[in-house]
Write an enzyme that holds these catalytic residues in place. Structure first.
Site, mmCIF file in Angstrom:
data_model
loop_
_atom_site.group_PDB
_atom_site.id
_atom_site.type_symbol
_atom_site.label_atom_id
_atom_site.label_comp_id
_atom_site.label_asym_id
_atom_site.label_seq_id
_atom_site.Cartn_x
_atom_site.Cartn_y
_atom_site.Cartn_z
ATOM 1 N N ARG A 16 -5.834 -3.144 -0.234
ATOM 2 C CA ARG A 16 -4.877 -2.602 0.739
ATOM 3 C C ARG A 16 -3.463 -2.700 0.141
ATOM 4 O O ARG A 16 -3.280 -3.220 -0.972
ATOM 5 C CB ARG A 16 -4.949 -3.382 2.058
ATOM 6 C CG ARG A 16 -4.433 -4.799 1.931
ATOM 7 C CD ARG A 16 -4.525 -5.576 3.231
ATOM 8 N NE ARG A 16 -3.753 -6.818 3.135
ATOM 9 C CZ ARG A 16 -3.874 -7.843 3.961
ATOM 10 N NH1 ARG A 16 -4.740 -7.787 4.941
ATOM 11 N NH2 ARG A 16 -3.118 -8.923 3.807
ATOM 12 N N ASP A 37 -10.425 -7.683 -5.437
ATOM 13 C CA ASP A 37 -9.832 -8.282 -4.227
ATOM 14 C C ASP A 37 -10.833 -9.279 -3.665
ATOM 15 O O ASP A 37 -11.968 -9.396 -4.165
ATOM 16 C CB ASP A 37 -9.498 -7.199 -3.183
ATOM 17 C CG ASP A 37 -8.321 -7.583 -2.288
ATOM 18 O OD1 ASP A 37 -8.413 -8.625 -1.599
ATOM 19 O OD2 ASP A 37 -7.304 -6.887 -2.278
ATOM 20 N N TYR A 153 6.789 -19.647 -1.926
ATOM 21 C CA TYR A 153 6.565 -18.267 -2.408
ATOM 22 C C TYR A 153 7.624 -17.907 -3.455
ATOM 23 O O TYR A 153 7.314 -17.391 -4.525
ATOM 24 C CB TYR A 153 6.640 -17.329 -1.206
ATOM 25 C CG TYR A 153 6.460 -15.861 -1.513
ATOM 26 C CD1 TYR A 153 5.191 -15.313 -1.656
ATOM 27 C CD2 TYR A 153 7.559 -15.006 -1.609
ATOM 28 C CE1 TYR A 153 5.013 -13.963 -1.913
ATOM 29 C CE2 TYR A 153 7.394 -13.653 -1.859
ATOM 30 C CZ TYR A 153 6.123 -13.133 -2.006
ATOM 31 O OH TYR A 153 5.956 -11.788 -2.255
ATOM 32 N N THR A 188 3.907 -3.240 4.255
ATOM 33 C CA THR A 188 2.489 -3.610 4.150
ATOM 34 C C THR A 188 2.234 -4.756 5.136
ATOM 35 O O THR A 188 3.169 -5.255 5.771
ATOM 36 C CB THR A 188 2.146 -4.111 2.729
ATOM 37 O OG1 THR A 188 2.840 -5.341 2.516
ATOM 38 C CG2 THR A 188 2.529 -3.099 1.658
HETATM 39 P P1 NAD Z 1 -0.865 -7.240 1.209
HETATM 40 O O1 NAD Z 1 -1.029 -8.531 1.915
HETATM 41 O O2 NAD Z 1 -1.120 -5.984 1.930
HETATM 42 O O3 NAD Z 1 -1.793 -7.200 -0.107
HETATM 43 C C1 NAD Z 1 -2.085 -8.331 -0.859
HETATM 44 C C2 NAD Z 1 -3.520 -8.191 -1.375
HETATM 45 O O4 NAD Z 1 -3.821 -9.330 -2.190
HETATM 46 C C3 NAD Z 1 -4.552 -8.170 -0.226
HETATM 47 O O5 NAD Z 1 -5.453 -7.101 -0.398
HETATM 48 C C4 NAD Z 1 -5.226 -9.515 -0.354
HETATM 49 O O6 NAD Z 1 -6.572 -9.540 0.091
HETATM 50 C C5 NAD Z 1 -5.126 -9.758 -1.850
HETATM 51 N N1 NAD Z 1 -5.343 -11.162 -2.197
HETATM 52 C C6 NAD Z 1 -4.867 -12.264 -1.570
HETATM 53 N N2 NAD Z 1 -5.341 -13.369 -2.165
HETATM 54 C C7 NAD Z 1 -6.159 -12.976 -3.172
HETATM 55 C C8 NAD Z 1 -6.930 -13.630 -4.150
HETATM 56 N N3 NAD Z 1 -7.013 -14.985 -4.183
HETATM 57 N N4 NAD Z 1 -7.610 -12.890 -5.049
HETATM 58 C C9 NAD Z 1 -7.563 -11.535 -5.011
HETATM 59 N N5 NAD Z 1 -6.844 -10.843 -4.110
HETATM 60 C C10 NAD Z 1 -6.150 -11.555 -3.198
HETATM 61 O O7 NAD Z 1 0.621 -7.263 0.641
HETATM 62 P P2 NAD Z 1 1.373 -6.348 -0.435
HETATM 63 O O8 NAD Z 1 2.735 -6.122 0.049
HETATM 64 O O9 NAD Z 1 0.554 -5.193 -0.837
HETATM 65 O O10 NAD Z 1 1.480 -7.382 -1.657
HETATM 66 C C11 NAD Z 1 1.245 -7.011 -2.997
HETATM 67 C C12 NAD Z 1 2.107 -7.855 -3.906
HETATM 68 O O11 NAD Z 1 3.484 -7.537 -3.701
HETATM 69 C C13 NAD Z 1 1.994 -9.359 -3.694
HETATM 70 O O12 NAD Z 1 1.999 -10.023 -4.941
HETATM 71 C C14 NAD Z 1 3.246 -9.701 -2.932
HETATM 72 O O13 NAD Z 1 3.642 -11.042 -3.104
HETATM 73 C C15 NAD Z 1 4.228 -8.729 -3.535
HETATM 74 N N6 NAD Z 1 5.414 -8.452 -2.715
HETATM 75 C C16 NAD Z 1 5.297 -7.909 -1.470
HETATM 76 C C17 NAD Z 1 6.441 -7.639 -0.736
HETATM 77 C C18 NAD Z 1 6.396 -7.005 0.642
HETATM 78 O O14 NAD Z 1 7.417 -6.929 1.309
HETATM 79 N N7 NAD Z 1 5.256 -6.507 1.090
HETATM 80 C C19 NAD Z 1 7.697 -7.954 -1.261
HETATM 81 C C20 NAD Z 1 7.769 -8.516 -2.533
HETATM 82 C C21 NAD Z 1 6.621 -8.758 -3.257
#
Ligand code: NAD
Length: 253
Positions: A16, A37, A153, A188
């Site tokens: 996702r 995932d 984080y 997200t």
């Molecule tokens: P999200 O929560 O939708 O997606 C994160 C995905 O990582 C999920 O599908 C989850 O199941 C998977 N995941 C979690 N733990 C796991 C594990 N142990 N092994 C494999 N998969 C695992 O959030 P997102 O926004 O798509 O996040 C993606 C990346 O972007 C992350 O690294 C997050 O820290 C980073 N990020 C997000 C934001 C934001 O605002 N959404 C901002 C900065 C950085």
């Protein structure tokens, strides 16, 4: 012609959010993608939609060495090689530092930081064996600055930039470029914590972010594509902020 024709890219956290959009865009640009995932059902559904020729889902908990070995083996069996990795999987918990339980701190280190390390260690030799390629690590704007309420984080996302820089230096001789994405607030599940009205979050970003909106995961995928494709052929070891201008500075208005 696609920007990733002939490439084979492993994407973690691809069930996702940003990882899913990266998988969709990369497949559209000609890559074969391996979606990893822990959310098996939605991960399999995305891979199925992309088609067996283009995509496969593997259960990959990024904190587990044996899962990484299995994912590498499954990728080679299905597509013959690996020449790209997107370390995207991540988790966040909201807490003041002095109230953060050790277990909560360590869970973020395990997924965000150790997961990224294990991915580099498992996949880099394969990329070199394939003749070179790219690794893109997902940090955050909190990898570049501090943010109250997400101390653990923030620490892991700083660490991801350290890993990125060292990997870029060490792996250059093996034909691998390594860069990092630093997203701001992206639309997200992660940026809409449970129990908080989504409208409140949307309003917050409208007032705080210079571009007056939250970012979309498709916009992050476009940056990941740039860093995975030949368009970025002379770039390695760098963080790329994609945050609508949030980190540019303070505003009086
Ligand atoms: P999200 O929560 O939708 O997606 C994160 C995905 O990582 C999920 O599908 C989850 O199941 C998977 N995941 C979690 N733990 C796991 C594990 N142990 N092994 C494999 N998969 C695992 O959030 P997102 O926004 O798509 O996040 C993606 C990346 O972007 C992350 O690294 C997050 O820290 C980073 N990020 C997000 C934001 C934001 O605002 N959404 C901002 C900065 C950085």
């Amino acid at each position: 012609m696609g920007k990733l024709d002939g490439r084979v890219v492993v994407i973690t956290g691809a069930a996702r959010g940003q990882g899913e959009q990266e998988a969709r865009l990369f497949a559209a640009e000609g890559a074969r993608v391996v979606l990893g995932d822990v959310l098996d059902e939605p991960g399999r559904a995305v891979a199925k939609e992309l088609g067996a020729e283009r995509a496969v889902y593997v259960h990959l908990d990024v904190t587990r060495e044996d899962d990484w070995s299995a994912a590498v083996a499954a990728t080679k069996e299905r597509f013959g090689r690996i020449d790209g990795l997107i370390n995207n999987a991540g988790i966040v918990r909201f807490n003041a530092l002095v109230e953060t339980p050790l277990e909560e701190f360590q869970s973020m280190v395990q997924v965000n930081q150790t997961g990224c390390f294990l991915g580099i260690r498992a996949v880099a030799p394969e990329i070199t064996a394939a003749g070179g390629g790219t690794i893109v690590n997902t940090s955050s704007y909190t990898g570049m600055t501090g943010m109250a309420g997400v101390g653990a984080y923030t620490a892991t996302k700083h660490a991801v930039l350290g890993l990125t820089r060292v990997a870029a230096i060490e792996l250059a001789a093996g034909g691998i470029r390594v860069n990092a994405i630093c997203p701001g607030a992206i639309d997200t599940a992660m940026s809409h914590p449970e129990g908080v009205d989504p409208a409140v979050m949307t309003d917050l970003y409208r007032t705080k972010v210079p571009l007056r909106r939250i970012g979309q995961p498709e916009e992050v995928a476009a940056l990941a594509l740039f860093l995975t494709s030949e368009d970025s052929s002379y770039i390695t070891g760098q963080p790329f902020v994609i945050d609508g201008g949030w980190l540019a500075g303070v505003s009086l208005f």
